[in-house]
Design an enzyme around this catalytic site. Structure first.
Site, PDB file in Angstrom:
ATOM      1  N   SER A  64     -99.842   4.697  40.624  1.00 42.17           N
ATOM      2  CA  SER A  64    -100.048   3.974  41.897  1.00 42.17           C
ATOM      3  C   SER A  64    -100.286   5.075  42.953  1.00 42.17           C
ATOM      4  O   SER A  64    -101.310   5.707  42.983  1.00 42.17           O
ATOM      5  CB  SER A  64     -98.747   3.211  42.165  1.00 42.17           C
ATOM      6  OG  SER A  64     -99.321   2.343  42.965  1.00 42.17           O
ATOM      7  N   ASP A 283    -103.978   2.813  42.390  1.00 40.56           N
ATOM      8  CA  ASP A 283    -104.346   2.038  41.176  1.00 40.56           C
ATOM      9  C   ASP A 283    -104.718   0.617  41.658  1.00 40.56           C
ATOM     10  O   ASP A 283    -105.158  -0.350  40.842  1.00 40.56           O
ATOM     11  CB  ASP A 283    -103.295   1.919  40.180  1.00 40.56           C
ATOM     12  CG  ASP A 283    -102.054   1.239  40.531  1.00 40.56           C
ATOM     13  OD1 ASP A 283    -102.061   1.148  41.858  1.00 40.56           O
ATOM     14  OD2 ASP A 283    -101.322   0.560  39.697  1.00 40.56           O
ATOM     15  N   GLU A 377     -95.681  -8.771  49.473  1.00 34.35           N
ATOM     16  CA  GLU A 377     -94.679  -7.907  49.877  1.00 34.35           C
ATOM     17  C   GLU A 377     -95.482  -7.371  51.071  1.00 34.35           C
ATOM     18  O   GLU A 377     -96.662  -7.274  51.231  1.00 34.35           O
ATOM     19  CB  GLU A 377     -94.553  -6.665  49.158  1.00 34.35           C
ATOM     20  CG  GLU A 377     -93.433  -7.152  47.779  1.00 34.35           C
ATOM     21  CD  GLU A 377     -93.111  -5.919  46.766  1.00 34.35           C
ATOM     22  OE1 GLU A 377     -91.847  -5.886  46.600  1.00 34.35           O
ATOM     23  OE2 GLU A 377     -93.882  -5.078  46.620  1.00 34.35           O
ATOM     24  N   ASN A 379     -95.645  -4.629  51.934  1.00 35.20           N
ATOM     25  CA  ASN A 379     -96.751  -3.180  51.620  1.00 35.20           C
ATOM     26  C   ASN A 379     -98.047  -3.654  50.997  1.00 35.20           C
ATOM     27  O   ASN A 379     -98.565  -2.586  50.764  1.00 35.20           O
ATOM     28  CB  ASN A 379     -95.751  -2.366  50.736  1.00 35.20           C
ATOM     29  CG  ASN A 379     -95.383  -2.985  49.461  1.00 35.20           C
ATOM     30  OD1 ASN A 379     -96.078  -3.951  49.036  1.00 35.20           O
ATOM     31  ND2 ASN A 379     -94.415  -2.425  48.752  1.00 35.20           N
TER      32      ASN A 379
HETATM   33  C1  16G Z   1     -92.815  -0.350  43.260  1.00 36.21           C
HETATM   34  C2  16G Z   1     -93.124  -2.021  43.151  1.00 36.21           C
HETATM   35  C3  16G Z   1     -93.433  -2.560  44.356  1.00 36.21           C
HETATM   36  C4  16G Z   1     -92.107  -2.285  45.260  1.00 36.21           C
HETATM   37  C5  16G Z   1     -91.914  -0.808  45.395  1.00 36.21           C
HETATM   38  C6  16G Z   1     -90.676  -0.884  46.181  1.00 36.21           C
HETATM   39  C7  16G Z   1     -94.424  -3.012  41.279  1.00 36.21           C
HETATM   40  C8  16G Z   1     -95.895  -2.981  40.942  1.00 36.21           C
HETATM   41  N1  16G Z   1     -94.336  -1.970  42.436  1.00 36.21           N
HETATM   42  O1  16G Z   1     -93.723   0.081  43.794  1.00 36.21           O
HETATM   43  O2  16G Z   1     -93.543  -4.066  44.290  1.00 36.21           O
HETATM   44  O3  16G Z   1     -92.374  -2.698  46.603  1.00 36.21           O
HETATM   45  O4  16G Z   1     -91.704  -0.389  44.190  1.00 36.21           O
HETATM   46  O5  16G Z   1     -90.406   0.662  46.111  1.00 36.21           O
HETATM   47  O6  16G Z   1     -93.560  -3.774  41.091  1.00 36.21           O
HETATM   48  P1  16G Z   1     -88.830   1.177  46.564  1.00 36.21           P
HETATM   49  O7  16G Z   1     -87.815   0.382  45.475  1.00 36.21           O
HETATM   50  O8  16G Z   1     -88.825   2.643  46.376  1.00 36.21           O
HETATM   51  O9  16G Z   1     -88.407   0.795  47.884  1.00 36.21           O
HETATM   52 MG    MG Z   2    -100.120   0.285  42.847  1.00 39.88          MG
END
Ligand code: 16G
Ligand code: MG
Length: 538
Positions: A64, A283, A377, A379
């Site tokens: 990603s 991605d 989200e 983001n």
């Molecule tokens: C991952 C998750 C995303 C989340 C992020 C939080 C998927 C496909 N991706 O990239 O949804 O916002 O983690 O990251 O589920 P963090 O736990 O480091 O804050």
């Molecule tokens: Mg991604």
């Protein structure tokens, strides 16, 4: 008899002393230590497919928005959703087995435990993003698949949502729920046709610049554009940061994560004031919009904004079709959603808001309980899902006037335009363009719907982030004991204050979020809470 499972594992031995976890987005770390994990994911995909009577399971090789030297892998369930949690645990255990014999033993244990017939067919689809390590890691996966005697299809390069789409299409082929044709062309034709129908007589204004993060989304968008109406009749798009020949440029100074974190456009962007821009991640399962106003001020239109825009549009369509009584729309957010966005959905749009833990699967799950679940989200991960009952209601509805019919047609086209398997940056992008065209809005009008509360996100490095345990959709800390009270006291000192701290699921850090009535108060609150976390984490 030779043990093909152990043989496959032997070809890609596990490095000593490393512990792997199937996290929020699968396994993700430095590409150089992922070979053994990939092979074992191939084995798990085989088991999962056999456990589901030979349904197609997806394996996506991607990291990603992570830097170019990282990579990762995630598994996709038959309808295109994320892997079941129980199987995340199994994957984690499998990834951490020390020897090829241990791998084989565990493979057979799981088969016995789930009553899986190991001679029954297993089917798996694989794809990858454009990282340099992808080809090598793909071989590791296919070694696992061959060892487990799997029928597999390799789609080469795809965006993550395209792979989810393929999985869903393959598993619904020839059924009334058929999702589409399981080819890239099938994907482009489906979404391009839905875009055209959803636009109806409306035309997007101006020009859209799309930043492909130098990842797989760029070339796939260029392909999609060939299927869209010509720019004179539809959308005028230019693609920037689409250099996949230089994989070391992936996500560097570009992409959705860069824009969201730095709150500025990629330096390479040449867009003028008022021009709509958006950035995908590596991605292409994540998208944020932004623009510069007449005074050259940068404005971000993130996942919260996409959710409010889309929810308000779908709400209008449902009402105009005469379906307001039978279909309820809800919005699902995480604690990172700006308080002003939550307030706008509840007070202005008068829709219900649910809050879940961070991670697409939690939002998706909550949205599945709604008639129409709009989930994003902040983001930029997100999509809209429609329940089976809702789809039936829409299909059977007899419009009572030409206006009702028109709204109903647009609503049906939007359903086709939205990738319901998973959040899809390309599909979300087209959906936003449809909504803006129907509302006759530019980015300024979109931004004007409400004012974001100033906010700050900080990263705190602590000795062990696992001691930070949360409750209430990650909005409150239960451990270390007593620190939530300290945070509450700081929150009370500022106007419209809100703050929370949670351990990251993807990085070795604790994240602190704070918002307040003014920039100074938000920054101050974030700093104070970060200090509390720091001293508790020493
Ligand atoms: C991952 C998750 C995303 C989340 C992020 C939080 C998927 C496909 N991706 O990239 O949804 O916002 O983690 O990251 O589920 P963090 O736990 O480091 O804050
Ligand atoms: Mg991604």
């Amino acid at each position: 008899m030779a043990d093909a499972i152990a043989e496959a594992a032997r070809r890609h031995p596990a490095p000593e002393g490393l512990v792997y976890t199937y996290g929020t987005a699968g396994f993700r770390t430095k590409a150089e230590v992922l070979d053994s994990v990939m092979t074992r994911c191939g084995l798990i995909a085989a088991l999962r497919s056999r456990a589901l009577k030979g349904k197609w399971i997806g394996v996506m090789i991607t990291a990603s928005h992570n830097p170019p030297q990282d990579n990762g892998v995630k598994l996709v369930e038959p309808l295109g959703n994320m892997l079941q949690e129980e199987w995340e645990v199994i994957s984690t255990v499998m990834a951490n087995k020390a020897t090829p014999e241990d791998v084989s033993k565990y493979y057979h244990e799981i088969a016995a435990q789930y009553k899986i017939d190991l001679s029954s067919p297993a089917r798996v689809v694989v794809a990858r993003d454009t990282r340099a390590s992808g080809a090598r890691l793909l071989n590791c996966v296919t070694d696992g698949l061959k060892g487990a005697d799997v029928e597999y299809k390799d789609y080469g390069f795809l965006t993550t949502p395209q792979l989810h789409y393929m999985v869903r299409c393959l598993n619904t082929e020839g059924t009334p729920e058929s999702y589409g044709i399981a080819t890239e062309k099938g994907y482009y034709e489906k979404f391009a046709q839905a875009f055209k129908t959803a636009l109806g007589s409306k035309r997007p204004q101006g020009h859209l610049t799309v930043d492909g993060a130098n990842g797989v989304g760029g070339p796939k968008l260029t392909e999609l554009i060939k299927y869209l109406p010509p720019k004179e009749e539809g959308l005028d798009i230019s693609v920037i940061n689409d250099n996949v020949i230089k994989p070391e440029s992936l996500n560097v100074d570009c992409g959705a994560d860069f824009v969201k974190t730095n709150q500025r456009a990629p330096p390479s962007s040449k867009a003028g004031p008022g021009d709509r821009c958006c950035s995908l991640d590596g991605d292409a399962d994540r998208i944020v919009f932004y623009f510069r106003d007449a005074n050259n001020m940068f404005h971000l239109l993130d996942g919260d904004r996409i959710a409010t825009l889309v929810a308000s549009f779908l709400g209008d369509l449902v009402r105009q079709s005469g379906l307001a009584e039978s279909i309820k729309i809800g919005v699902v957010q995480t604690a990172y959603a700006n308080g002003a966005a939550t307030n706008y959905v509840e007070k202005n749009l008068k829709l219900k808001v649910d809050c879940t833990a961070t991670g697409v699967k939690y939002l998706h799950h909550a949205a599945e309980k709604l008639d129409v679940g709009v989930y994003f989200e902040a983001n930029g991960h997100g999509t809209v899902i429609f329940s089976a009952d809702t789809l039936e209601t829409i299909e059977k509805h007899e419009p009572r006037s030409p206006a009702q019919k028109e709204a109903l047609d647009v609503l049906s086209a939007c359903i086709n335009l939205i990738n319901q398997a998973v959040g899809d940056a390309l599909s979300d992008m087209l959906l936003v363009e449809v909504v803006l065209a129907h509302k006759n809005w530019g980015p300024q009008e979109w931004l004007s719907t409400y004012d974001d509360l100033p906010n700050r996100l900080l990263k705190v490095i602590v000795a062990d982030r696992r001691i930070f345990e949360t409750t209430d959709a990650e909005r409150r800390l239960v451990k270390p004991e007593g620190i939530q009270k300290e945070i509450d006291q700081e929150v009370q000192k500022v106007r419209q204050g809100r703050s929370f701290a949670r351990a990251s699921g993807t990085e070795d850090a604790v994240r602190v979020y704070a918002e307040a009535a003014t920039r100074a108060e938000a920054d101050d609150l974030a700093r104070k809470v970060a200090d509390i976390v720091k001293s508790a984490g020493k």
